[in-house]
Design a protein around this motif. Structure first.
Motif, PDB file in Angstrom:
ATOM      1  N   ALA A   1      -2.994  15.627  -7.547  1.00 13.92           N
ATOM      2  CA  ALA A   1      -3.795  14.390  -6.493  1.00 13.92           C
ATOM      3  C   ALA A   1      -3.438  14.683  -4.964  1.00 13.92           C
ATOM      4  N   THR A   2      -4.618  14.218  -4.318  1.00 12.01           N
ATOM      5  CA  THR A   2      -3.329  14.071  -2.470  1.00 12.01           C
ATOM      6  C   THR A   2      -3.556  12.343  -2.828  1.00 12.01           C
ATOM      7  N   LEU A   3      -1.952  12.431  -2.418  1.00 11.16           N
ATOM      8  CA  LEU A   3      -1.541  10.944  -2.406  1.00 11.16           C
ATOM      9  C   LEU A   3      -1.976  10.660  -1.334  1.00 11.16           C
ATOM     10  N   VAL A   4      -2.138   9.174  -1.288  1.00 13.40           N
ATOM     11  CA  VAL A   4      -2.316   9.537   0.926  1.00 13.40           C
ATOM     12  C   VAL A   4      -1.764   7.631   0.631  1.00 13.40           C
ATOM     13  N   ARG A   5      -0.879   7.331   1.437  1.00 19.08           N
ATOM     14  CA  ARG A   5       0.106   6.230   1.998  1.00 19.08           C
ATOM     15  C   ARG A   5      -0.174   5.011   3.352  1.00 19.08           C
ATOM     16  N   VAL A   6      -0.124   4.011   2.697  1.00 21.93           N
ATOM     17  CA  VAL A   6      -1.603   3.063   3.646  1.00 21.93           C
ATOM     18  C   VAL A   6      -0.553   1.840   4.098  1.00 21.93           C
ATOM     19  N   GLU A   7      -0.240   1.613   5.549  1.00 24.45           N
ATOM     20  CA  GLU A   7       0.765   0.782   5.201  1.00 24.45           C
ATOM     21  C   GLU A   7      -0.105   0.019   6.146  1.00 24.45           C
ATOM     22  N   GLY A   8       0.668  -2.091   6.440  1.00 23.81           N
ATOM     23  CA  GLY A   8       0.014  -2.478   7.804  1.00 23.81           C
ATOM     24  C   GLY A   8      -1.537  -2.697   7.534  1.00 23.81           C
ATOM     25  N   PRO A   9      -1.857  -3.299   9.133  1.00 22.59           N
ATOM     26  CA  PRO A   9      -3.122  -3.478   9.484  1.00 22.59           C
ATOM     27  C   PRO A   9      -4.835  -2.639   8.583  1.00 22.59           C
ATOM     28  N   ASP A  10      -4.374  -1.507   8.560  1.00 21.53           N
ATOM     29  CA  ASP A  10      -4.438  -0.279   8.209  1.00 21.53           C
ATOM     30  C   ASP A  10      -5.483  -0.421   6.753  1.00 21.53           C
ATOM     31  N   ALA A  11      -4.493  -1.529   5.908  1.00 24.10           N
ATOM     32  CA  ALA A  11      -4.781  -1.622   4.342  1.00 24.10           C
ATOM     33  C   ALA A  11      -6.049  -2.275   4.651  1.00 24.10           C
TER      34      ALA A  11
END
Length: 296
Positions: A36-46
């Motif tokens: 799978a393609t893993l995408v990390r999201v942090e902070g306000p983007d969440a």
């Protein structure tokens, strides 16, 4: 069954992990070997719905209640399935304890009630699943179409696969000699059906935990099940869901002989010892017969 276990193909999938805590890192480690393609999201983007667009699954490690709820709401707005660490009330699914053997993946879940129990059970089961199991599964997948073409009847195909999984083909794949395993598999397919059926009598009075391992395996491998009235439901639950069901009246010795000769495994779940004359009649007809009593 309070929750239905399902497996999602990960090839080409997009998975989003939101948050920066230990739970997020654990999910990234868990999925690191997947396609799978893993995408990390942090902070306000969440909190942005667009961060989750096209995702198959979303894992959220809630740094606090507001973050967990906000990120979960944004992910759901993107029409994805959501898991939030330690907050089952915000989850569309829970994450099981996983045994990863490549092509073979086993999972133990408690619906979020006790992850520690799931982990303990995984550790127990993991010791029984050899490292080479994934290679065996990959080999069988590669020959799936050949097996279906050679054995169009379901019971014959199952008999062939049972025999092959417990023989030299699987042993070679387990040991990493894939060239030998493929050669043996091709030869076995070319040879065609050879596994004979059998009739097994299983003690059905209960309780189920007194059944021997051999009896429980017989139930799991049965092509046909015929159970006496009064058989313990927990014992019957061990049988394959797709096994053909017969009534005791239908399971005459003659009928069981015909089924066994056609390569099927017949399991008679009985609450009393089977009549000796019936067992002798089946054996005299050349049918393999086993009487599997409880372990008491």
């Amino acid at each position: 069954m309070d929750a239905f276990p399902a497996y999602f193909p990960l090839a080409g999938a997009r998975i989003v992990v939101a948050g920066s805590g230990e739970g997020a890192l654990n999910k990234l480690r868990l999925l690191a070997s997947s396609p799978a393609t893993l995408v990390r999201v942090e902070g306000p983007d969440a909190f942005l719905t667009g961060s989750y667009s096209g995702a198959l699954l979303v894992f959220i490690d809630g740094e606090d209640e507001a973050f967990a709820k906000g990120a979960a709401a944004a992910a759901r707005a993107a029409r994805t399935l959501v898991n939030v660490t330690d907050r089952p009330e915000l989850c569309d699914f829970t994450t099981p304890a996983v045994i990863d053997r490549g092509e073979v993946v086993a999972a133990i879940g408690t619906g979020g009630a006790s992850p520690m129990l799931a982990t303990m059970l995984r550790n127990d089961i993991e010791q029984r699943v050899p490292e080479g199991t994934g290679r065996v599964a990959a080999l069988f997948r590669n020959f799936q179409d050949d097996v279906r073409a050679r054995f169009p009847e379901l019971h014959a195909r199952r008999a062939f696969l049972r025999e092959t999984l417990s023989g030299a083909v699987a042993e070679a794949a387990q040991g990493g000699d894939m060239e030998k395993a493929q050669s043996l598999f091709r030869a076995a397919i070319a040879q065609g059906p050879k596994a004979a059926g059998k009739v097994q009598f299983v003690a059905g009075r209960g309780p189920a935990d007194l059944l021997t391992l051999r009896a429980s395996r017989a139930l799991a491998a049965a092509d046909v099940i015929a159970a006496d009235p009064g058989a313990d439901p927990d014992i019957l639950a061990m049988a394959r869901r797709d096994a053909e069901r017969m009534t005791p009246d239908e399971a005459t010795p003659e009928a069981m002989i015909d089924l066994a000769r056609s390569g099927r495994r017949v399991v008679r779940v009985v609450v009393q010892a089977p009549p000796a004359e019936e067992v002798r009649f089946l054996a005299a007809a050349g049918v393999s017969v086993e009487v599997l009593a409880s372990a008491s």
